[in-house]
Design an enzyme around this catalytic site. Structure first.
Site, short mmCIF file in Angstrom:
data_model
loop_
_atom_site.label_atom_id
_atom_site.label_comp_id
_atom_site.label_asym_id
_atom_site.label_seq_id
_atom_site.Cartn_x
_atom_site.Cartn_y
_atom_site.Cartn_z
N HIS A 34 0.84 -1.20 0.00
CA HIS A 34 0.00 0.00 0.00
C HIS A 34 0.88 1.27 0.00
O HIS A 34 0.64 2.20 -0.77
CB HIS A 34 -0.90 -0.06 1.24
C1 HEM Z 1 4.13 4.92 5.28
C2 HEM Z 1 3.08 4.15 5.06
C3 HEM Z 1 1.82 4.61 4.41
C4 HEM Z 1 1.61 5.53 3.42
C5 HEM Z 1 2.64 6.35 2.68
C6 HEM Z 1 0.17 5.59 3.16
C7 HEM Z 1 -0.45 6.41 2.26
C8 HEM Z 1 -1.81 6.49 2.03
C9 HEM Z 1 -2.45 7.38 1.10
C10 HEM Z 1 -1.71 8.36 0.21
C11 HEM Z 1 -3.78 7.15 1.14
C12 HEM Z 1 -4.86 7.88 0.34
C13 HEM Z 1 -5.07 7.19 -1.01
C14 HEM Z 1 -5.99 8.02 -1.89
O1 HEM Z 1 -6.43 9.09 -1.50
O2 HEM Z 1 -6.26 7.56 -3.02
C15 HEM Z 1 -4.00 6.12 2.12
C16 HEM Z 1 -5.23 5.60 2.46
C17 HEM Z 1 -5.43 4.55 3.33
N1 HEM Z 1 -4.44 3.92 4.07
FE1 HEM Z 1 -2.47 4.32 4.06
N2 HEM Z 1 -0.45 4.70 3.99
C18 HEM Z 1 0.52 4.08 4.77
C19 HEM Z 1 0.31 3.09 5.71
C20 HEM Z 1 -0.90 2.51 5.98
C21 HEM Z 1 -1.10 1.40 6.88
C22 HEM Z 1 0.01 0.74 7.68
C23 HEM Z 1 -2.43 1.11 6.85
C24 HEM Z 1 -3.17 0.04 7.62
C25 HEM Z 1 -2.66 -1.08 8.00
C26 HEM Z 1 -3.07 2.03 5.94
C27 HEM Z 1 -4.42 2.05 5.67
C28 HEM Z 1 -5.04 2.92 4.80
C29 HEM Z 1 -6.45 2.90 4.51
C30 HEM Z 1 -7.48 1.93 5.11
C31 HEM Z 1 -6.70 3.92 3.59
C32 HEM Z 1 -8.03 4.28 2.94
C33 HEM Z 1 -8.08 3.60 1.58
C34 HEM Z 1 -9.50 3.28 1.11
O3 HEM Z 1 -10.47 3.74 1.71
O4 HEM Z 1 -9.60 2.50 0.12
N3 HEM Z 1 -2.12 2.87 5.43
N4 HEM Z 1 -2.79 5.73 2.64
#
Ligand code: HEM
Length: 227
Positions: free
Chosen positions: A168
């Site tokens: 991710h």
């Molecule tokens: C350094 C690590 C991470 C980065 C750079 C990151 C980055 C992002 C970004 C940029 C988004 C928004 C995507 C969009 O707007 O299209 C997002 C959404 C999300 N992230 Fe992360 N993330 C990280 C780690 C994590 C971890 C560890 C988890 C959970 C175990 C997580 C769970 C989520 C979830 C559930 C969403 C919402 C996506 C959806 O609703 O489909 N993220 N993340």
């Protein structure tokens, strides 16, 4: 940043929750790995002694679970599969080549939706099995085989979630502009149009309707103004 040419993608509360959860997730994963591989001292060093790691790991895990459940409540409705998703799957080759223009994509694409449900499913498994294994409070209420099965599925789910989280984060870096969007909350119209065309059209329609409403209000205000 000119907010007029930007679209709000993620509200402050979800962003705050996401980044807090990321920091705690890293601590939970590293502390969990240090319990799993005690010989690799590096994993546990930052949380203190092995005893402290054992105490802190389940508490950190519970906080991660609560934060993810909050995100679930806020985002689940955007991640429900729909018939446009089939087009995305059929055109996967174009998506990989960055030529997704023309493919109807909602707020999140199929890959993101899949990841969302996997993350939520795995955290649930980790939470339930974690409670069963939690010696201080619950493990004594379960038989040894049940605790062993819980340990097995807890470890499998943890490996799965760590790998998914790495995938991710990699995807977030790959799609330029999405990390900035998750930090500031806003994405450019061009970004939204290219990566999430259907969502972009819906947002533009909302902005258009708001402008129409504002103009109508202004008109009635001017008409009712005394000369
Ligand atoms: C350094 C690590 C991470 C980065 C750079 C990151 C980055 C992002 C970004 C940029 C988004 C928004 C995507 C969009 O707007 O299209 C997002 C959404 C999300 N992230 Fe992360 N993330 C990280 C780690 C994590 C971890 C560890 C988890 C959970 C175990 C997580 C769970 C989520 C979830 C559930 C969403 C919402 C996506 C959806 O609703 O489909 N993220 N993340």
């Amino acid at each position: 940043m000119n907010k007029k040419s930007m679209i709000l993608r993620t509200p402050l509360i979800v962003r705050f929750c996401h980044w807090c959860m990321v920091c705690l997730f890293i601590l939970t994963a590293l502390s969990g790995l240090s319990l799993f591989f005690p010989s690799i001292k590096l994993f546990g060093l930052f949380l203190g002694t092995p005893q402290l790691v054992r105490e802190l790991h389940p508490i950190l895990g519970c906080v991660v679970f609560i934060l993810l459940m909050f995100m679930f409540l806020k985002l689940a409705h955007h991640n429900i599969p729909n018939k446009d998703d089939l087009l995305w799957i059929k055109n996967f080759k174009h998506v990989i080549l960055g030529k997704e223009r023309g493919i109807p994509i909602g707020k999140y694409n199929v890959g993101q939706k899949f990841l969302f449900w996997c993350i939520m499913g795995l955290i649930l498994v980790l939470f339930v099995t974690g409670l069963i294994m939690w010696r201080r409070y619950f493990a004594d209420n379960f038989s040894v085989p049940v605790v062993r099965i819980a340990i097995f599925f807890h470890s499998l789910a943890a490996i799965g979630l760590i790998l998914l989280a790495i995938g991710h984060a990699y995807m977030a870096i790959w799609v330029k502009g999405s990390i900035k969007g998750m930090i500031t909350g806003y994405v450019s119209r061009a970004w939204a149009c290219k990566n999430h065309s259907t969502w972009y059209e819906e947002e533009m329609e909302k902005i258009y309707q708001e402008e129409l409403k504002l103009k109508a209000e202004l008109k009635t205000e001017q008409a009712t103004k005394p000369e």
